[in-house]
Write a protein that holds these residues in place. Structure first.
Motif, PDB file in Angstrom:
ATOM      1  N   ARG A 169       9.915  22.603  18.374  1.00  0.00           N
ATOM      2  CA  ARG A 169      10.427  24.039  18.343  1.00  0.00           C
ATOM      3  C   ARG A 169       9.337  24.851  19.230  1.00  0.00           C
ATOM      4  NH1 ARG A 169      11.825  27.130  12.564  1.00  0.00           N
ATOM      5  NH2 ARG A 169       9.495  27.331  12.346  1.00  0.00           N
ATOM      6  N   LEU A 170      10.129  25.648  20.138  1.00  0.00           N
ATOM      7  CA  LEU A 170       9.390  26.377  20.961  1.00  0.00           C
ATOM      8  C   LEU A 170       9.742  27.695  20.408  1.00  0.00           C
ATOM      9  CD1 LEU A 170       9.571  24.365  24.466  1.00  0.00           C
ATOM     10  CD2 LEU A 170       8.149  23.958  22.529  1.00  0.00           C
ATOM     11  N   GLY A 227       2.503  31.713   8.024  1.00  0.00           N
ATOM     12  CA  GLY A 227       2.344  32.725   9.156  1.00  0.00           C
ATOM     13  C   GLY A 227       3.657  32.644  10.140  1.00  0.00           C
ATOM     14  N   ASP A 228       3.281  33.493  11.043  1.00  0.00           N
ATOM     15  CA  ASP A 228       4.286  33.564  12.227  1.00  0.00           C
ATOM     16  C   ASP A 228       4.159  32.252  12.958  1.00  0.00           C
ATOM     17  OD1 ASP A 228       5.438  35.862  11.523  1.00  0.00           O
ATOM     18  OD2 ASP A 228       4.055  36.838  12.973  1.00  0.00           O
ATOM     19  N   ARG A 254      10.314  30.835  27.739  1.00  0.00           N
ATOM     20  CA  ARG A 254      10.920  31.821  27.755  1.00  0.00           C
ATOM     21  C   ARG A 254      12.526  31.460  27.751  1.00  0.00           C
ATOM     22  NH1 ARG A 254       8.457  32.195  32.440  1.00  0.00           N
ATOM     23  NH2 ARG A 254       9.901  31.632  33.969  1.00  0.00           N
ATOM     24  N   SER A 255      13.475  32.045  27.268  1.00  0.00           N
ATOM     25  CA  SER A 255      14.937  31.535  27.108  1.00  0.00           C
ATOM     26  C   SER A 255      15.560  31.547  28.332  1.00  0.00           C
ATOM     27  CB  SER A 255      15.592  32.535  26.268  1.00  0.00           C
ATOM     28  OG  SER A 255      16.912  32.295  26.337  1.00  0.00           O
ATOM     29  N   GLY A 262      10.131  36.068  20.607  1.00  0.00           N
ATOM     30  CA  GLY A 262      10.544  35.401  19.149  1.00  0.00           C
ATOM     31  C   GLY A 262      11.894  34.495  19.386  1.00  0.00           C
ATOM     32  N   TYR A 263      12.194  34.358  20.588  1.00  0.00           N
ATOM     33  CA  TYR A 263      13.151  33.298  20.757  1.00  0.00           C
ATOM     34  C   TYR A 263      12.834  31.934  20.574  1.00  0.00           C
ATOM     35  CZ  TYR A 263      16.599  30.459  23.408  1.00  0.00           C
ATOM     36  OH  TYR A 263      17.302  29.430  23.773  1.00  0.00           O
TER      37      TYR A 263
END
Lengths: 206, 254
Positions: B53-54, A2-3, A11-12, B59-60
């Motif tokens: 992996r975060l 799955g995802d 967050r980036s 989706g980033y």
């Protein structure tokens, strides 16, 4: 599958530093130049340094430092990608391309399809010859115009920038053609046999 | 009983597993240990690391490598994370991560910087480079392994010593484990340990002689590892007996 699970609150902070199309999946850009080696940095004097080229059991080329320095020099500006996730953009290297090395040894055609690079300290890594020819790879002796520091592989290291950087063996001393592909040091310890960063071939089975 | 079991088979694809945060321990003002429950974890050897992996809501994704600080223990895994101020992942792990949160993880990775038993064991750590060496000491302790061992551990100040209480306790109850601290920047009044950087004299005293063929593991920041490894070679140890792991912006091999 799955995802992947969303990591709450993550967050980036870096996306703007990753120019489109320059950074392979799972990598981030660094301006540092990290050092990763499995053991002590060897102390190699250029007066004692030689580079040997071997096919089968025979020596087909050998250069002292002075002889090597007299070979045609090429400068290569390229991005590099370490399997530990950092990428470094626009690095500048100088050295002797694999093509020029073969020419200097009087070899028109590579005698075998694979190569094992052997280093001082016992390290080794395997690379297909097809990934070394055509200006793709060199034995580098300078970084940013200066002799490569010992911790970064000086006096001379292999540079195969389109593969993960463990393939760019530090402290290169012997290049051995092989008829069959065989795993080198990290490749025997669970890392990918080929190591294409764009396919994220980090580990065996990736 | 032999302390160190055989390695898990390496010819196995490393799949992403889901890790759930089970516990968070504040080690120092800049370092936390995160205990994870990883369903399907195949086991590891002391010294190995993992990739995490975060995934952000948009989706980033970001990946990093961290050494495993815990001994093999079923599906439990402890990572020790130092906050790097300009980092993307470690400030998140330090500020935001809570018990019950999830991210992905795969491993174990690295088959070289691994203690497979035997000794004497000579461990030399700088800062958060203690993490994979702690996995070795914890494994040794858990199995009541009687391998003589020395840890030389360099920290900036007393407050920066990771696992301090655990190391103190280990050193007190285990007669064949020596724990030697050195503090490089600040020493409290009455400090009886070493001061300043790890040097040749300290290593000569701590590190067993080359004739004893110690198994040597060095982990820490690059300049620390470069110096220590060079001193060890100058003291007569075989380069191939010295296994190193250098911490750049990301840890781990190669």
């Amino acid at each position: 599958m799955g995802d992947p699970p969303i990591t709450r609150g993550f967050r980036s902070r870096r996306q703007e530093q990753n120019p489109q199309g320059r950074v392979p999946p799972g990598q981030y850009v660094t301006t540092d130049f990290p050092v990763l080696s499995a053991g002590p940095t060897p102390d190699i004097k250029v007066a004692d340094w030689t580079l040997a080229l071997q096919a089968g059991g025979s020596l087909i080329g050998k250069w002292s430092w002075a002889e090597f320095e007299a070979l045609p020099q090429t400068t290569l500006k390229t991005d590099i990608h370490c399997v530990t996730k950092w990428s470094k953009l626009d690095t500048t290297w100088q050295g002797v391309t694999f093509d020029d090395l073969l020419k200097a040894a009087g070899i028109a055609e590579p005698p075998a399809p694979y190569l094992m690079a052997h280093s001082h300290g016992g390290y080794s890594t395997n690379v297909p010859v097809a990934d070394l020819v055509g200006g793709q790879a060199m034995i580098a002796t300078r970084y940013d115009g200066l002799p490569i520091l010992p911790a970064h592989g000086g006096p001379a290291r292999l540079l195969v920038p389109h593969l993960y950087f463990w393939k760019s063996a530090k402290w290169a001393r012997r290049l051995q053609f092989m008829d069959k592909d065989q795993p080198g040091f990290w490749e025997s310890l669970g890392y990918h046999i080929y190591g294409d960063p764009w396919k994220e071939q980090r580990y065996d089975g990736d | 009983m032999t302390a160190i079991e055989a390695a898990p088979a390496p010819a196995r694809r490393l799949v992403w597993l889901t890790a759930s945060v089970r516990d968070i321990t504040v080690e120092t003002p800049r370092v936390k240990s995160i205990t994870l429950n990883v369903r399907g974890w195949p086991g590891h050897r002391p010294g190995q690391h993992v990739d995490i992996r975060l995934t952000a809501a948009d989706g980033y994704q970001a990946q990093r490598s961290y050494s495993i600080a815990s001994p093999p223990d079923g599906e439990l895994l402890a990572l020790t994370v130092e906050r790097l101020e300009n980092g993307e992942v470690s400030p998140y792990l330090d500020d935001e991560l809570r018990i019950g949160d999830q991210f992905e993880l795969r491993g174990p990775i690295g088959g070289y910087f691994v203690w497979t038993g035997g000794g004497p064991l000579c461990l030399i750590a700088g800062g958060s480079g203690i993490a994979p060496l702690m996995a070795m000491l914890r494994h040794r302790e858990r199995h009541a392994d009687r391998t003589p061992a020395t840890l030389v551990y360099s920290s900036r100040s007393v407050d920066d010593i990771i696992y301090r209480n655990e190391l103190d306790a280990l050193g007190k109850r285990d007669g064949i484990l020596r724990v030697l601290h050195t503090l490089t920047r600040q020493q409290p009044d009455g400090w009886t340990g070493h001061r300043g950087r790890v040097d040749r004299a300290l290593l000569a005293d701590a590190c067993y002689s080359p004739a004893q063929s110690p198994k040597i593991f060095v982990c820490g920041p690059t300049p620390f590892v470069e110096d220590v490894a060079r001193f060890l070679v100058e003291l007569g140890h075989e380069a191939c007996a010295i296994k190193t792991e250098r911490f750049g912006p990301s840890g781990g091999s190669p």
